[in-house]
Design a protein around this motif. Structure first.
Motif, PDB file in Angstrom:
ATOM      1  N   PRO A 125       0.887  -1.148   0.106  1.00 50.76           N
ATOM      2  CA  PRO A 125       0.140   0.058  -0.050  1.00 50.76           C
ATOM      3  C   PRO A 125       0.774   1.231   0.148  1.00 50.76           C
ATOM      4  N   PRO A 126       0.410   2.229  -0.614  1.00 53.00           N
ATOM      5  CA  PRO A 126       1.328   3.671  -0.701  1.00 53.00           C
ATOM      6  C   PRO A 126       1.666   4.183   0.810  1.00 53.00           C
ATOM      7  N   GLY A 127       2.743   4.447   0.828  1.00 52.05           N
ATOM      8  CA  GLY A 127       3.276   5.074   2.117  1.00 52.05           C
ATOM      9  C   GLY A 127       3.798   4.098   3.232  1.00 52.05           C
ATOM     10  N   LYS A 128       3.794   2.938   2.536  1.00 52.74           N
ATOM     11  CA  LYS A 128       4.392   1.774   3.437  1.00 52.74           C
ATOM     12  C   LYS A 128       5.740   1.527   3.056  1.00 52.74           C
ATOM     13  N   THR A 129       6.623   1.131   3.887  1.00 50.65           N
ATOM     14  CA  THR A 129       8.058   0.959   3.568  1.00 50.65           C
ATOM     15  C   THR A 129       8.302  -0.310   3.751  1.00 50.65           C
ATOM     16  N   GLU A 130       8.793  -1.150   2.745  1.00 49.58           N
ATOM     17  CA  GLU A 130       9.021  -2.520   2.943  1.00 49.58           C
ATOM     18  C   GLU A 130      10.622  -2.726   3.263  1.00 49.58           C
ATOM     19  N   LEU A 131      10.702  -3.659   4.391  1.00 50.55           N
ATOM     20  CA  LEU A 131      12.146  -4.113   4.874  1.00 50.55           C
ATOM     21  C   LEU A 131      12.093  -5.235   4.687  1.00 50.55           C
ATOM     22  N   THR A 132      13.484  -5.830   4.278  1.00 49.76           N
ATOM     23  CA  THR A 132      13.727  -7.278   3.882  1.00 49.76           C
ATOM     24  C   THR A 132      14.626  -7.519   5.117  1.00 49.76           C
ATOM     25  N   TRP A 133      14.339  -8.858   5.957  1.00 50.90           N
ATOM     26  CA  TRP A 133      15.104  -9.171   7.073  1.00 50.90           C
ATOM     27  C   TRP A 133      15.600 -10.710   6.497  1.00 50.90           C
ATOM     28  N   VAL A 134      17.045 -10.604   6.260  1.00 53.74           N
ATOM     29  CA  VAL A 134      17.597 -12.049   6.158  1.00 53.74           C
ATOM     30  C   VAL A 134      17.935 -12.895   7.406  1.00 53.74           C
ATOM     31  N   SER A 135      17.232 -14.064   7.802  1.00 56.68           N
ATOM     32  CA  SER A 135      17.209 -14.551   8.908  1.00 56.68           C
ATOM     33  C   SER A 135      16.766 -16.320   8.617  1.00 56.68           C
ATOM     34  N   ASP A 136      17.126 -16.953   9.485  1.00 54.96           N
ATOM     35  CA  ASP A 136      16.630 -18.295   9.365  1.00 54.96           C
ATOM     36  C   ASP A 136      15.076 -18.493   9.287  1.00 54.96           C
ATOM     37  N   ASP A 137      14.510 -19.724   8.701  1.00 47.45           N
ATOM     38  CA  ASP A 137      13.285 -19.848   8.750  1.00 47.45           C
ATOM     39  C   ASP A 137      12.669 -20.343   9.884  1.00 47.45           C
ATOM     40  N   ASN A 138      13.035 -20.017  11.193  1.00 46.43           N
ATOM     41  CA  ASN A 138      12.411 -20.623  12.362  1.00 46.43           C
ATOM     42  C   ASN A 138      10.977 -20.071  12.639  1.00 46.43           C
ATOM     43  N   PRO A 139      10.037 -20.817  12.593  1.00 49.22           N
ATOM     44  CA  PRO A 139       8.640 -20.399  12.765  1.00 49.22           C
ATOM     45  C   PRO A 139       8.398 -19.406  13.867  1.00 49.22           C
ATOM     46  N   ALA A 140       9.343 -19.459  14.796  1.00 45.93           N
ATOM     47  CA  ALA A 140       9.269 -17.977  15.713  1.00 45.93           C
ATOM     48  C   ALA A 140       9.422 -16.786  15.092  1.00 45.93           C
ATOM     49  N   ARG A 141      10.191 -16.882  13.868  1.00 47.61           N
ATOM     50  CA  ARG A 141      10.273 -15.223  13.067  1.00 47.61           C
ATOM     51  C   ARG A 141       9.030 -14.821  12.685  1.00 47.61           C
ATOM     52  N   ARG A 142       8.272 -15.742  12.371  1.00 47.95           N
ATOM     53  CA  ARG A 142       6.921 -15.222  11.690  1.00 47.95           C
ATOM     54  C   ARG A 142       6.264 -14.611  12.807  1.00 47.95           C
ATOM     55  N   GLY A 143       6.143 -14.957  13.860  1.00 47.26           N
ATOM     56  CA  GLY A 143       5.603 -14.336  14.959  1.00 47.26           C
ATOM     57  C   GLY A 143       6.131 -12.976  15.439  1.00 47.26           C
ATOM     58  N   GLN A 144       7.459 -13.136  15.446  1.00 50.03           N
ATOM     59  CA  GLN A 144       8.270 -11.768  15.678  1.00 50.03           C
ATOM     60  C   GLN A 144       7.819 -10.682  14.517  1.00 50.03           C
ATOM     61  N   ILE A 145       7.901 -11.224  13.496  1.00 52.86           N
ATOM     62  CA  ILE A 145       7.549 -10.424  11.829  1.00 52.86           C
ATOM     63  C   ILE A 145       6.044  -9.668  12.152  1.00 52.86           C
ATOM     64  N   ALA A 146       5.146 -10.596  12.707  1.00 56.79           N
ATOM     65  CA  ALA A 146       3.651 -10.215  12.785  1.00 56.79           C
ATOM     66  C   ALA A 146       3.639  -9.176  13.791  1.00 56.79           C
ATOM     67  N   LEU A 147       4.330  -9.409  14.908  1.00 57.52           N
ATOM     68  CA  LEU A 147       4.222  -8.218  16.031  1.00 57.52           C
ATOM     69  C   LEU A 147       4.733  -7.070  15.797  1.00 57.52           C
ATOM     70  N   TYR A 148       5.962  -7.088  14.860  1.00 54.24           N
ATOM     71  CA  TYR A 148       6.594  -5.810  14.377  1.00 54.24           C
ATOM     72  C   TYR A 148       5.582  -5.197  13.342  1.00 54.24           C
ATOM     73  N   ASN A 149       5.037  -5.862  12.456  1.00 53.33           N
ATOM     74  CA  ASN A 149       4.265  -5.219  11.525  1.00 53.33           C
ATOM     75  C   ASN A 149       2.793  -4.637  12.206  1.00 53.33           C
ATOM     76  N   GLN A 150       2.704  -5.222  13.403  1.00 56.53           N
ATOM     77  CA  GLN A 150       1.459  -4.532  14.305  1.00 56.53           C
ATOM     78  C   GLN A 150       1.693  -3.390  14.799  1.00 56.53           C
ATOM     79  N   LEU A 151       2.865  -3.296  15.577  1.00 55.80           N
ATOM     80  CA  LEU A 151       3.490  -2.050  16.349  1.00 55.80           C
ATOM     81  C   LEU A 151       4.000  -0.980  15.390  1.00 55.80           C
ATOM     82  N   TYR A 152       4.306  -1.479  14.133  1.00 57.49           N
ATOM     83  CA  TYR A 152       5.152  -0.380  13.198  1.00 57.49           C
ATOM     84  C   TYR A 152       4.064  -0.529  11.872  1.00 57.49           C
TER      85      TYR A 152
END
Lengths: 449, 321
Positions: free
Chosen positions: A28-55
């Motif tokens: 969506p316009p006005g959103k900044t996409e950030l790419t994070w190179v990390s391992d594909d641990n399922p925990a990562r998805r939860g961390q990303i979801a929380l970040y996207n919610q808070l920011y």
């Protein structure tokens, strides 16, 4: 044939249309996409979801396919690197800084009110701090302790061990918990321990990989030799830990893969590992009755502390926006999530006192968290030397450790060979790197030709 | 043909050639020449090492490096299965050249390893070589047990530094202590299995179908035995194919070992499965010594070139067809 080509042509058109229709929607316009190179641990998805919610102004996306230091460096130097990437040890940080892709955020952190030296666990400083400059906040932190499979202790009516304890006290219990079948083959080990934990043994025996200034390797010291000899004895003298052959036999024989799966399959009564093992153990098909005690110690009571830090690509056009992620890592919400996911602990020391760390309502059976909290006090980082490439050290040491583990070379000989080779590499490095040479000369008072 | 027509033809031809030519220059010739230049420098991905032209220093260093020679020996060792795989391919091709019902199915089955993912095959072989639960060792241990021996006689395969030649691990030389079966032999056996049913078999199959039937028929009328027919008629006709296969196998063998090291062994145990190709990777992308790694590449190229020229000189003498 003509029909075939016409059919293929139209088929490809149809496929292209389908691909075009199912492509992910643009941001969506006005959103900044950030790419994070990390391992594909399922925990990562939860961390990303929380970040996207808070920011909500950012969209954080995971790129697990390009992890690996060499990929990150080459891609970032070529201008197509990620915005954020993980750094797992001091050598990696040094390589990222020397190759010019880790962004020095010392001043930015000051503006953000984050005091890394005071707030963050010191055992991950090598992952984020180099020569007094700061490059990250820390993603998670962990320390080793002994996991206990209570079911196996109960079956043999052996009381659970209690810490603090020494390796000397540990041996009789491990021997008692090691079992053989009728052919003499060990079917249950007293201890499961990945050989890469050798730095912890060296620390506990009062040794160090390098001299305090890092200018020479000291793996041939009596303390280091005694430490590695003890690891070797666990396999070949006490027979409580699997040899590489036995470990390989176990890990690809239908019991899963890796030491964690081996432990989860009741093949070890105790195992040396971190809290992050829970990410796998919680998913075991048969719920395990687990306990945790502090790791036994040798002459010194220290444990290997480790973790990782997320760094920002200096060449990324979105590096200022990426600072939000480090702010997020320093937040209590993030620490609590890490703790809940069992991905170790969050990087901020104070957050470990949050009630959720001790008793997570979602996992009431995990009543051993106080042990993890207690042992964090003794966590020490692995030592590195600025005068040598860490991968070179790994290649040299792994070669000698292979020979030790395979019982093909004596521990003192192997440690002496490793020390000589590492010291030779240090001399080669300072011969070609003028900055390091000056530093070396200053520290040793010797002039290098 | 007038001058303007010639010029127009030239530009038309260039127009057709250009996409491929540009790709070749940018993605093949350019990097190759760049790596040659870099091999005379100390280029290091760590920027604290200032770039400098170092002449032949990298080449001299690697000639004095024990690791280089150990890894060269490993590379050569992994090629010892080459004669077996060439002979195996030929025998298989002869078998599959029979006019039997369902021969296409057999041909497909034997070619299967070539179009199966290499990584998948390596993972499969890793499981086969499992020291305790791998089917290979289970068979060996069962046979040993049935013969009244120990049930733990089988080799540790990928975890052992031993080898059938008794090569030392840390220095160039032989020792009885290292004699046995280990990681290098495991990779050789896997390589033979992969190569027998692969492209070499297809090449031999194609060559066999091209043997003029009148030669075979004439020999049969003259009463030649099967072996004599093969020795004196078929084999000479296959010489160009054999020559091509040997040359390509040498080139492939000297460049090989990377995938196996990456997927199965990490170059271990104790560096015994590290080949020159894998050393180039670790030097450049793990230790960041791009200049040194390029020097290894060019030494490897020189070795391949010399061996190919020798092959060419020796082999081409016997090529009468």
């Amino acid at each position: 044939m003509k029909k075939f080509f016409v059919f293929t042509f139209f088929f490809l058109i149809v496929l292209s249309v389908v691909a075009w229709k199912i492509q992910p929607p643009p941001n969506p316009p006005g959103k900044t996409e950030l790419t994070w190179v990390s391992d594909d641990n399922p925990a990562r998805r939860g961390q990303i979801a929380l970040y996207n919610q808070l920011y909500p102004k950012d969209i954080l996306k995971l790129d697990p396919d390009n992890s690996g230091m060499e990929k990150v460096i080459v891609q970032s130097l070529a201008g197509v690197g990620p915005d954020l990437f993980d750094c797992y040890d001091g050598f990696q940080l040094s390589a990222y800084v020397k190759s010019g892709i880790a962004w020095d955020i010392t001043d930015q952190l000051k503006k953000m009110g984050i005091n890394v030296k005071k707030q963050v666990w010191p055992c991950i400083f090598p992952d984020l701090m180099l020569d007094g400059r700061i490059y990250g906040v820390g993603t998670n932190v962990s320390v080793n302790a002994i996991w206990i499979n209570k079911k196996l202790f109960d079956e043999d009516h052996v009381p659970y061990p209690k810490g603090p304890w020494t390796w000397k006290q540990f041996i009789p219990i491990a021997e008692k918990m090691t079992k053989r079948d009728s052919t003499g083959r060990i079917v249950q080990y007293g201890l499961l321990c990945d050989w890469y934990n050798w730095p912890q043994f060296i620390m506990q025996w009062g040794g160090s990989i390098y001299s305090p200034d890092g200018t020479s390797c000291t793996l041939d010291s009596p303390q280091c030799i005694a430490a590695i000899q003890f690891m070797h004895d666990l396999i070949y003298k006490y027979h409580v830990m699997p040899s590489p052959v036995e470990q390989a036999a176990a890990t690809a024989g239908g019991w899963g893969s890796g030491t964690i799966s081996f432990f989860a399959a009741d093949k070890g009564a105790m195992a040396l590992g971190g809290r992050w093992w829970l990410c796998t153990l919680r998913q075991n098909s048969v719920p395990m009755d687990l306990g945790v005690v502090p790791c036994p110690f040798g002459p010194k009571r220290v444990y290997l502390g480790y973790g990782k830090a997320t760094l920002i690509n200096k060449n990324s056009p979105k590096r200022y926006e990426a600072l939000n992620f480090l702010k997020f890592e320093a937040s209590k919400a993030y620490s609590n999530l890490i703790c809940h996911q069992a991905d170790g602990f969050g990087p901020i020391k104070a957050d470990i006192h949050d009630p959720i760390v001790l008793h997570d309502p979602a996992y009431p059976q995990e009543n051993y968290n106080q042990v993890w909290i207690n042992v964090m006090k003794y966590a020490q980082p692995e030592q590195i030397s600025p005068f040598i490439n860490g991968n070179t050290v790994t290649i040299i040491i792994n070669k000698q450790m292979d020979l030790i583990q395979g019982n093909e070379k004596s521990v003192p000989d192997a440690m002496r060979t490793a020390t000589r080779q590492i010291n030779e590499e240090i001399q080669k490095t300072i011969a070609i790197d003028p900055t390091l040479r000056m530093r070396y000369e200053k520290l040793t008072g010797r002039t290098v030709n | 043909m007038n001058k303007s027509r010639k010029s127009s033809d030239f530009w038309s031809a260039m127009g057709f050639l250009l996409p491929n030519l540009l790709g070749f220059l940018i993605f093949t010739a350019g990097p190759v020449l760049f790596s040659l230049a870099v091999s005379f420098s100390n280029w290091n991905l760590e920027r604290t090492v200032p770039f400098a032209w170092t002449g032949f220093e990298n080449f001299i260093d690697l000639m004095h490096s024990q690791d280089f020679w150990l890894y060269f020996i490993n590379t050569a060792y992994l090629m010892i299965g080459m004669p077996l795989s060439v002979i195996g391919s030929l025998m298989l091709a002869i078998l599959l050249n029979q006019k039997l019902k369902g021969i296409v199915v057999f041909r497909t089955l034997f070619y299967l390893p070539s179009f199966t993912s290499g990584v998948a095959l390596m993972i499969l072989w890793k499981a086969l070589y499992n020291p305790d639960f791998g089917p290979i060792n289970m068979v060996i241990n069962t046979i040993s047990h049935d013969l009244g021996g120990s049930i733990h006689v089988a080799p540790a395969w990928l975890l052992s530094t031993r080898n059938v030649l008794g090569l030392r691990v840390e220095s160039v030389g032989l020792t009885i202590r290292e004699w046995g079966l280990g990681a290098r032999d495991a990779l050789v056996i896997m390589g033979i299995w992969t190569a027998i049913g692969g492209n070499n078999m297809l090449l031999y199959l194609a060559a066999l179908t091209n043997v003029p039937p009148e030669l075979t028929e004439a020999a049969e009328i003259d009463g030649a035995s099967k072996w004599s027919l093969f020795r004196n008629v078929t084999w000479p006709q296959l010489a160009p194919t054999t020559f091509f296969i040997v040359v390509m196998s040498f080139i492939g063998g000297l460049q090989g070992g990377f995938d196996q090291a990456r997927v199965m062994t990490d170059g271990g145990p104790a560096g015994t499965t590290t080949t020159l190709a894998y050393q180039i990777y670790t030097k450049a992308f793990e230790q960041f010594q791009v200049g040194y790694a390029s020097a290894i590449s060019w030494v490897l190229f020189s070795i391949i070139l010399v061996i190919t020229l020798i092959n060419w000189r020796i082999g081409s003498k016997d090529l009468n067809y």
